[in-house]
Design an enzyme around this catalytic site. Structure first.
Site, PDB file in Angstrom:
ATOM      1  N   GLY A  41      15.722  76.171  82.296  1.00 38.54           N
ATOM      2  CA  GLY A  41      17.174  76.014  82.332  1.00 38.54           C
ATOM      3  C   GLY A  41      17.860  76.261  80.997  1.00 38.54           C
ATOM      4  O   GLY A  41      17.645  77.266  80.308  1.00 38.54           O
ATOM      5  N   LEU A  95       9.550  62.572  76.343  1.00 43.51           N
ATOM      6  CA  LEU A  95      10.617  61.635  75.955  1.00 43.51           C
ATOM      7  C   LEU A  95      10.598  60.342  76.757  1.00 43.51           C
ATOM      8  O   LEU A  95      11.358  59.421  76.454  1.00 43.51           O
ATOM      9  CB  LEU A  95      11.981  62.323  76.104  1.00 43.51           C
ATOM     10  CG  LEU A  95      12.240  63.393  75.038  1.00 43.51           C
ATOM     11  CD1 LEU A  95      13.226  64.433  75.547  1.00 43.51           C
ATOM     12  CD2 LEU A  95      12.744  62.775  73.740  1.00 43.51           C
ATOM     13  N   TYR A 146      19.177  49.811  91.622  1.00 40.23           N
ATOM     14  CA  TYR A 146      19.267  51.211  91.167  1.00 40.23           C
ATOM     15  C   TYR A 146      20.241  52.054  91.993  1.00 40.23           C
ATOM     16  O   TYR A 146      20.207  52.048  93.212  1.00 40.23           O
ATOM     17  CB  TYR A 146      17.870  51.832  91.242  1.00 40.23           C
ATOM     18  CG  TYR A 146      17.763  53.261  90.765  1.00 40.23           C
ATOM     19  CD1 TYR A 146      17.850  53.571  89.419  1.00 40.23           C
ATOM     20  CD2 TYR A 146      17.540  54.312  91.671  1.00 40.23           C
ATOM     21  CE1 TYR A 146      17.725  54.886  88.976  1.00 40.23           C
ATOM     22  CE2 TYR A 146      17.409  55.623  91.231  1.00 40.23           C
ATOM     23  CZ  TYR A 146      17.508  55.903  89.889  1.00 40.23           C
ATOM     24  OH  TYR A 146      17.389  57.189  89.451  1.00 40.23           O
ATOM     25  N   GLY A 192      13.037  69.982  75.895  1.00 41.15           N
ATOM     26  CA  GLY A 192      13.141  70.494  77.265  1.00 41.15           C
ATOM     27  C   GLY A 192      13.397  71.983  77.267  1.00 41.15           C
ATOM     28  O   GLY A 192      14.190  72.505  78.051  1.00 41.15           O
TER      29      GLY A 192
HETATM   30  N1  LIG Z   1      22.566  72.073  84.884  1.00 44.06           N
HETATM   31  C1  LIG Z   1      23.733  71.434  84.850  1.00 44.06           C
HETATM   32  O1  LIG Z   1      24.658  71.757  85.620  1.00 44.06           O
HETATM   33  C2  LIG Z   1      23.962  70.336  83.856  1.00 44.06           C
HETATM   34  C3  LIG Z   1      25.208  69.690  83.887  1.00 44.06           C
HETATM   35  C4  LIG Z   1      25.453  68.690  82.944  1.00 44.06           C
HETATM   36  C5  LIG Z   1      24.502  68.374  82.010  1.00 44.06           C
HETATM   37  N2  LIG Z   1      23.283  69.006  82.020  1.00 44.06           N
HETATM   38  C6  LIG Z   1      22.298  68.582  81.009  1.00 44.06           C
HETATM   39  O2  LIG Z   1      21.656  69.702  80.463  1.00 44.06           O
HETATM   40  C7  LIG Z   1      20.360  69.330  79.988  1.00 44.06           C
HETATM   41  C8  LIG Z   1      19.332  70.361  80.402  1.00 44.06           C
HETATM   42  O3  LIG Z   1      19.198  70.331  81.807  1.00 44.06           O
HETATM   43  P1  LIG Z   1      18.975  71.635  82.692  1.00 44.06           P
HETATM   44  O4  LIG Z   1      20.151  71.759  83.567  1.00 44.06           O
HETATM   45  O5  LIG Z   1      18.555  72.777  81.873  1.00 44.06           O
HETATM   46  O6  LIG Z   1      17.771  71.131  83.640  1.00 44.06           O
HETATM   47  P2  LIG Z   1      16.237  71.564  83.753  1.00 44.06           P
HETATM   48  O7  LIG Z   1      16.114  73.014  84.000  1.00 44.06           O
HETATM   49  O8  LIG Z   1      15.652  70.622  84.758  1.00 44.06           O
HETATM   50  O9  LIG Z   1      15.665  71.233  82.317  1.00 44.06           O
HETATM   51  C9  LIG Z   1      15.410  69.928  81.909  1.00 44.06           C
HETATM   52  C10 LIG Z   1      14.333  69.973  80.856  1.00 44.06           C
HETATM   53  O10 LIG Z   1      14.074  68.623  80.434  1.00 44.06           O
HETATM   54  C11 LIG Z   1      12.677  68.434  80.451  1.00 44.06           C
HETATM   55  N3  LIG Z   1      12.284  67.044  80.620  1.00 44.06           N
HETATM   56  C12 LIG Z   1      12.458  66.237  81.680  1.00 44.06           C
HETATM   57  N4  LIG Z   1      11.863  65.059  81.458  1.00 44.06           N
HETATM   58  C13 LIG Z   1      11.301  65.123  80.227  1.00 44.06           C
HETATM   59  C14 LIG Z   1      10.527  64.245  79.453  1.00 44.06           C
HETATM   60  N5  LIG Z   1      10.169  63.031  79.909  1.00 44.06           N
HETATM   61  N6  LIG Z   1      10.115  64.635  78.219  1.00 44.06           N
HETATM   62  C15 LIG Z   1      10.427  65.863  77.761  1.00 44.06           C
HETATM   63  N7  LIG Z   1      11.129  66.753  78.454  1.00 44.06           N
HETATM   64  C16 LIG Z   1      11.565  66.382  79.682  1.00 44.06           C
HETATM   65  C17 LIG Z   1      12.200  69.272  81.635  1.00 44.06           C
HETATM   66  O11 LIG Z   1      10.803  69.460  81.556  1.00 44.06           O
HETATM   67  P3  LIG Z   1       9.916  69.746  82.883  1.00 44.06           P
HETATM   68  O12 LIG Z   1      10.186  71.165  83.255  1.00 44.06           O
HETATM   69  O13 LIG Z   1       8.549  69.475  82.422  1.00 44.06           O
HETATM   70  O14 LIG Z   1      10.414  68.793  83.926  1.00 44.06           O
HETATM   71  C18 LIG Z   1      13.003  70.529  81.384  1.00 44.06           C
HETATM   72  O15 LIG Z   1      12.418  71.304  80.391  1.00 44.06           O
HETATM   73  C19 LIG Z   1      20.110  67.922  80.530  1.00 44.06           C
HETATM   74  O16 LIG Z   1      20.304  66.989  79.493  1.00 44.06           O
HETATM   75  C20 LIG Z   1      21.171  67.749  81.587  1.00 44.06           C
HETATM   76  O17 LIG Z   1      21.545  66.409  81.771  1.00 44.06           O
HETATM   77  C21 LIG Z   1      22.998  69.971  82.922  1.00 44.06           C
END
Ligand SMILES: NC(=O)c1ccc[n+]([C@@H]2O[C@H](COP(=O)([O-])OP(=O)(O)OC[C@H]3O[C@@H](n4cnc5c(N)ncnc54)[C@H](OP(=O)(O)O)[C@@H]3O)[C@@H](O)[C@H]2O)c1
Length: 298
Positions: free
Chosen positions: A25, A74, A169, A21
């Site tokens: 972000g 994934l 869900y 990913g």
């Molecule tokens: N932001 C927060 O406040 C926060 C808080 C707690 C935990 N997290 C964790 O941090 C991690 C990163 O999230 P983020 O905040 O950076 O969000 P984000 O900007 O939405 O990034 C998520 C990434 O995961 C990718 N992704 C989604 N579905 C996928 C799939 N089926 N196969 C491969 N890649 C996939 C997305 O790709 P696309 O762009 O193609 O959708 C994107 O690159 C996550 O695990 C999230 O749970 C974030």
């Protein structure tokens, strides 16, 4: 702990890292920081277009290291297998695996293999990926696996039946479940590594509240945006686990400020149920069965 920032990252020259990913972000900022410190970083993304845009963004900074794109969805175990097979034709070792990709509170939906989307992408896909790359990680230099969790793990509860049943869900409940599963996986992997005498680190990180695309399905979270950190700061806990020489395997790192929502990397609070060894073992065994994978840590 003193404020830990990217300036604390030692040279990553000669190290090979995979960040899932990595096109947006936290993943993008994690990949960028590692490449800036000299690592060769594989951006594992599901969209070629978005992946290429991320490559361009990182290359724009003229990093010391290098980046390449590899496609990985994934939500499909077949895609995970294809990714690992293709990776193994090009590489004999891997030093860093950052299990970062994630989805949060989407409408009820399933992965290609019939799992609820959040548990499927956030947890099962990364379990399968880590298993598939394990032999290469064992050959790595100071190899580390970092798996992203969340403050949301605190309300998470493992209900194995709900992994493939979305008739009841609840998007936040399933997100919490996926994130406690990620944290349990990181801790269980650490314990199994120690028992097997393998010198590899497995840790988990969470970014508090960070402004990213993750909140796309959730108006409430977007309203709270003003409280959130920038992605470059939110990526610090992952980067700490990935690069800090004194970081301890089995640790869980998050921001040290207000309710762990903001701040700089420090040990974070782990919910009691994560320490339930029986539950972790059940989860591991069930995951192996569901994903039809044998992940033998030896
Ligand atoms: N932001 C927060 O406040 C926060 C808080 C707690 C935990 N997290 C964790 O941090 C991690 C990163 O999230 P983020 O905040 O950076 O969000 P984000 O900007 O939405 O990034 C998520 C990434 O995961 C990718 N992704 C989604 N579905 C996928 C799939 N089926 N196969 C491969 N890649 C996939 C997305 O790709 P696309 O762009 O193609 O959708 C994107 O690159 C996550 O695990 C999230 O749970 C974030």
């Amino acid at each position: 702990m003193k404020k830990w920032t990217t300036s604390n990252i030692p040279s990553q020259s000669g190290r090979t890292a995979i960040v899932t990913g990595a096109n947006s972000g936290l993943g993008l900022e994690t990949a960028r920081a590692l490449a800036n410190k000299g690592a060769h970083v594989i951006l594992a993304c599901r969209s070629e277009e978005r992946g290429k845009q991320a490559l361009d963004k990182i290359k724009y900074d003229k990093p010391q290291g290098s980046v390449e794109l590899a496609l990985l969805d994934l939500s499909s175990l077949e895609s995970v297998i294809k990714f690992t097979q293709s990776f193994k034709t090009q590489y004999n070792t891997l030093d860093l695996l950052i299990n970062n990709a994630g989805v949060m509170t989407p409408p009820a939906s399933k992965t290609v293999d019939g799992f609820e989307l959040q548990i499927g992408v956030n947890y099962l896909g990364h379990f399968a990926l880590t298993a598939g790359l394990f032999d290469l990680l064992k050959q790595g230099n100071d190899p580390r696996v970092i798996t992203l969790s969340s403050l949301a793990h605190r309300w998470g509860k493992i209900e194995l039946n709900s992994f493939s049943d979305i008739s009841n869900y609840n998007s936040w409940r399933e997100y919490g479940q996926s994130k406690i599963a990620c944290l349990m996986f990181a801790i269980e992997l650490d314990e199994r590594l120690r028992e097997a005498g393998i010198s590899m680190k497995s840790s988990s990180a969470h970014p508090g509240g960070t402004k990213t695309d993750l909140q796309r399905h959730n108006l409430m979270s977007r309203v709270l945006d003003f409280m959130y950190m920038e992605a470059s700061q939110g990526a610090l806990p992952s980067l700490y686990c990935a690069t800090e020489l004194s970081s301890v395997s089995g640790s869980y790192i998050g921001p040290d400020g207000w309710f762990e929502m903001r701040g700089y990397p420090a040990p974070a609070k782990i919910a009691k149920q994560v320490h339930d060894k029986d539950c972790r073992k059940q989860l591991w065994d069930a995951t192996e069965k569901m994903a039809e994978i044998n992940f033998d840590v030896s």
